[in-house]
Design an enzyme around this catalytic site. Structure first.
Site, short mmCIF file in Angstrom:
data_model
loop_
_atom_site.label_atom_id
_atom_site.label_comp_id
_atom_site.label_asym_id
_atom_site.label_seq_id
_atom_site.Cartn_x
_atom_site.Cartn_y
_atom_site.Cartn_z
N LEU C 73 0.86 -1.18 0.00
CA LEU C 73 0.00 0.00 0.00
C LEU C 73 0.90 1.24 0.00
O LEU C 73 1.82 1.34 0.79
CB LEU C 73 -0.87 -0.01 1.26
CG LEU C 73 -2.13 0.82 1.25
CD1 LEU C 73 -3.08 0.35 0.17
CD2 LEU C 73 -2.83 0.73 2.60
N GLY C 102 4.27 -6.60 7.55
CA GLY C 102 5.49 -6.02 8.08
C GLY C 102 5.25 -4.64 8.67
O GLY C 102 4.13 -4.29 9.03
N GLY C 104 5.12 -1.61 7.43
CA GLY C 104 4.13 -0.76 6.78
C GLY C 104 2.72 -1.21 7.10
O GLY C 104 1.85 -0.39 7.47
N THR C 125 8.11 -10.52 8.60
CA THR C 125 9.21 -9.97 7.80
C THR C 125 10.34 -10.98 7.78
O THR C 125 10.71 -11.53 8.82
CB THR C 125 9.75 -8.65 8.36
OG1 THR C 125 11.04 -8.43 7.79
CG2 THR C 125 9.93 -8.67 9.86
N ILE C 126 10.87 -11.25 6.61
CA ILE C 126 12.04 -12.13 6.56
C ILE C 126 13.25 -11.43 7.17
O ILE C 126 14.22 -12.07 7.52
CB ILE C 126 12.38 -12.57 5.11
CG1 ILE C 126 12.74 -11.39 4.22
CG2 ILE C 126 11.28 -13.40 4.49
CD1 ILE C 126 13.52 -11.84 2.98
N ASP C 127 13.18 -10.10 7.30
CA ASP C 127 14.34 -9.34 7.78
C ASP C 127 14.53 -9.39 9.29
O ASP C 127 15.57 -8.98 9.79
CB ASP C 127 14.22 -7.87 7.34
CG ASP C 127 14.34 -7.72 5.84
OD1 ASP C 127 15.01 -8.56 5.22
OD2 ASP C 127 13.76 -6.77 5.28
N ARG C 162 39.24 -18.36 -5.09
CA ARG C 162 38.49 -17.18 -5.43
C ARG C 162 37.93 -16.48 -4.21
O ARG C 162 37.74 -17.08 -3.16
CB ARG C 162 37.27 -17.59 -6.25
CG ARG C 162 37.43 -17.30 -7.69
CD ARG C 162 36.20 -17.73 -8.40
NE ARG C 162 36.53 -17.89 -9.81
CZ ARG C 162 35.89 -18.68 -10.62
NH1 ARG C 162 34.91 -19.42 -10.19
NH2 ARG C 162 36.25 -18.75 -11.89
N GLN C 274 15.29 -15.99 -1.53
CA GLN C 274 15.23 -15.94 -0.07
C GLN C 274 13.81 -15.73 0.46
O GLN C 274 13.54 -15.91 1.64
CB GLN C 274 16.11 -14.80 0.46
CG GLN C 274 17.58 -14.99 0.16
CD GLN C 274 18.36 -13.68 0.32
OE1 GLN C 274 18.76 -13.33 1.42
NE2 GLN C 274 18.57 -12.97 -0.77
#
Lengths: 341, 341, 341, 341
Positions: C73, C102, C104, C125-127, C162, C274
């Site tokens: 939104l 989340g 928002g 939230t995945i965070d 590497r 993710q």
């Protein structure tokens, strides 16, 4: 018998399984001695090598990477390397050399063989594009990683009404894109073998949205390219840092689709995760069989040959034959997928 | 064209992928109508069926089980069922029936075909023991599940100096035990194809302990059995509850090894987890190709045939040929494994 | 009781598990009616809703995405949306609304609650950056995906000498980078919470190479940024197509390291994988508990509150409290990791 | 400082992660010396130990098992062992001993601590039943393995109209059964904490079949037992080979359900796969934090204490407190699951 072994070229799940199998069959089966050269042909050129015994290969069957290390050999140095390698192989008393590698490595192997060094090759490429063998180990793992990623992306694309563009490996042949696209249920698949029409992809997505299926997943091989005139962006391949890879086909196609569709399109570039980690059971079995048969071929004196899967059996085929042409995806395989563009 | 489809016999990852592929190719590719019969031949006998459209097969590619349900048909009822099935197939206006199933189902399919019903079969078995095809879908998933279990058991066996006996599926053919044993690095593999010597297993474990490798993993097919006289326990197959399955070969072998070795030996019976859940990418691709080719064969009028993998291509082979003999593990495949058999 | 439920914001594994749990507890436990709004607050605004019964949530526990769809939104429309939502909720006879979302979404939920609509929130939230709860579902799955990628990259980095730079999600908080970096054994971790010194990373890599460990893996959150003056490239965030994402921090850091180290450094941008797919067992359990407690809170009249994990129990906390500040990674958590930051 | 470390008791994913973290923090962080004792307290008693340096713990973070080996100590030998251990620890110049183990190990640790040896404990159990800590590492991995098995079994149960009884670990506490049952969507869960009513399970299955859901999955902890009189079979716990494990509760419950329901019920006994293999990201992070804090506690002189997760932080708690009572599943956690218990 004294067997030299080395791994060369890009990483590929199953390399350790071949090394382990060569050591098991040679040491435990035949009482041979196995010498491993480090970092591919470089180790042979520089004399970096070590003896490999049963304990050295304990616990490596399921491990990605290669305990011997790897490197790529520049084509320019090939001929020179060939002479030196031959000499060194003799210095170290190597009766036969088993190089495990892709097209470049096998080409070098063929030159060494032509130069008189007894060679038994083992083909290796996640791209599955070596001729004369039905499959190569590493390919199944790469397809599995890409498929799992597509499984994950599908649920998120569906919930958020998005187009996802998944770029998988395959510079010259589209096997990974074809099989992971089929297994992941991709709605569009773009291969190096057939220039794709952006119009066709746009139409497919629009039809899906019209039918209420408000998402789409497109699987694109890194070597795929649009048909002439289909994408204006195709020329601008260098970004401001001079890094071509920042704007690979996955990123560019997502940007183009977003522009044309007016819908969110997100690129996902899978990259090196496809090359690493635990090999699938399929790849471990194939790699183990290749190693076993390479040692048997060495004992039979089947030189200049490489292991190959033919149907359900392992055969020996001339290396020379295998490196003449890349094995690309034929049209009838694209038909079966019904999503190739 | 009106195509009937059903799934019969034990569960097998990839069934839904075949159904989806049949519907995609038939409905979207040819404009056919597809009718799904529920719970295998039972649905055909009882008239339980439903139309399958694109939406009905949306999202099932990666799902285990079968949206049509399955059942086993008793051999005794086969002939009667055959007549009724033929009549019903005609009543429902079925132009061709695509049964997806194992040896039992294909035998029934062959009888139906002989009785004049147009049939295109799709072989299915996690055991990989159907002749005439290099592989069947479901097998790769089963091998993957068993291999992952062995990967887990190996670390715990090693840390705790234990012998682990892992029983995998395979009543008449040892393909799952062979390939998961090779992929999981089992030190002993017991197959139905060759009666195993307990003495050999005991010796192998003792040699490992003597070398400081104080653990061992033995992979045994449920249909494996000891050589005559090798295990006294082999007669007592019924436990006090009258359930034969409580004392399968895995449990009995672990008990016998523990007794003879004087070391902890633990059985792990993998059971039905090998039959269910998300199919591997390999199985999804093979199942999808089988479904596509079954529909093409139906349109060509290739009846009495079934799909088969031959090398890298899908061919049609006579069902009659496929059901004459089980495909068992040949001796040269056991040699490649170099485990104790 | 009539319960409305909606899912809003970015995708997050476990959303379906919450929906299922709400329906199970409300319908089977309390005899309630559950109404699902489609595509987040949009469905509430547009009147798109459907009744959710036990059968509607069958089989969704392990599925990624959300059967209700989601949307973001715009902040600008929030106040207007608030009024309309309130009216619609009353029109549909909703006794309580359970928004799953989340920061928002919870801010919007708080406004709706202040405006008098009975609200019970479920944080998502995945965070893992929502205050007042120890963890959020989706985070464990995201960390798992990133860790598996790092496991794969490590073997290939090691074999090919590497440097790998893995960019994971986390715009404002570095929880995913911290935990996947620790679990994946990353040698450097860069978080939004602490500007990173490129010099420190360069030194770490050089020391590793000097010690014979000729590879390194660096895990960088998408919101991480270099300390002032550390990276010249940091300004050029827009590529030639106007797409900021083509040159995220992962790509830029890999380019910078390659330049300074004179060694191959490869970026891998994990992106949306993710966010999707099957949630881990941890996330399914947490999501299920959140759903159950949200319904209980609704029945107790605990409005304006949201579910929260505190230790081992689920508590209800004021939504107002949860949205005041983001939960970022504290310094002592970085200490425990002992990677270079 | 000279730190001794050992791992004791049953296998548990994450042991290697603790060892690695102890070595990293002690050697690289504090310049300590770390001595590892082999096979648990046995190595301390027998004097089998080795120095652990950074290179010794390279690459073990994601590996199951323990590089130090483990063993169980008989309770009878505890007091004697205590004296010897104390003497040996002094002989080897150990300033602090970090034993990593379960309830038995921690009880021994407490005795050693009471006897004057500086001890910092690290709790370990896949069963999650140690008091004073919210969670233990290994538990998340075990739950993940059991959940994946249930995911697989569900599809096959559904397609074949079967009841599946899955036996998971948990002799005295039902945490694995509770959480994997919730995550796997089991329709019935049986825990050691509450004797189960077979009648309730039968009724639940019958109601499901009546509603058209023709399958059920029941998750049973190995230590669960029926309410008095509920199952006649409960007495006959010894089979004809004298092996109690052949007729564990999973097998017996499946037999009983099959008898009462007249439907196929299949047992699956997960066994040792729950203890081995790669730990989840969650377990690697928790194990790493425990190791780090154990070393810090050692340097602070926090002896007689063990690491514990409390909310989001690691605290030190008295070992004495942790071993007084097992942490079992409380009633309110069963309520949240809404399965039949």
């Amino acid at each position: 018998m004294r067997i030299g072994v080395l791994t060369a070229g890009g990483d590929c799940p199953g390399l350790n399984a071949v090394i382990r199998s060569v050591v098991h069959r040679a040491v435990a089966g035949h009482g041979d001695e196995v010498i491993g050269f480090e970092d591919g042909f470089k180790g042979l050129l520089d004399g970096r090598h070590r003896k490999l015994d049963l304990d050295d290969v304990s616990g490596i069957l399921a491990r990605g990477g290669t305990i011997l290390g790897s490197s790529r050999l520049e084509r320019a140095r090939l001929r020179e390397a060939c002479e030196t390698s031959k000499d060194h192989a003799r210095d170290y008393g190597i009766d036969v050399l088993i190089p495990i590698g892709g097209e470049g490595t096998l080409t070098a192997a063929r030159m060494l063989s032509d130069a008189g060094l007894p060679i038994v090759g083992v083909p290796k490429t996640i791209d599955n594009d070596i001729s004369s063998t039905d499959r190569t180990f590493g390919f199944d793992t790469a397809v599995g990683v890409a498929t799992e990623a597509m499984d994950r992306l599908k649920t998120t694309a569906e919930s958020h009404q998005r187009v996802m563009v998944v770029e998988v490996m395959g510079r010259h042949a589209g096997w990974i894109a074809l099989e992971s696209g089929m297994a992941g249920g991709a709605h569009g698949i773009c291969l190096p073998e057939r220039p794709f029409e952006v119009d066709g992809l746009v139409k497919m997505v629009e039809e899906r949205f019209a039918r209420g299926k408000k998402f789409a997943v497109i699987c694109v091989a890194e070597g795929a390219h649009p048909a002439e005139g289909a994408m204006d962006y195709q020329k601008g391949e260098i970004d401001q840092y001079g890094h071509e890879r920042f704007a690979g086909i996955g990123n560019r196609l997502a940007a183009e689709l977003e522009r044309r569709l007016g819908k969110e399109a997100r690129p996902v570039i899978l990259g090196h995760v496809q090359r690493g980690g635990t090999p699938t059971a399929y790849d471990r079995v194939l790699a183990t069989r290749f190693g076993w048969h390479a040692v048997e071929a060495a004992h039979r004196g089947d030189f200049g040959m490489m292991t190959a899967l033919r149907g359900t059996d392992i055969s020996m085929v001339p290396i020379a034959e295998a490196v003449t042409a890349l094995k690309t995806v034929p049209a009838h395989r694209m038909d079966e997928a019904e999503s190739v563009f």
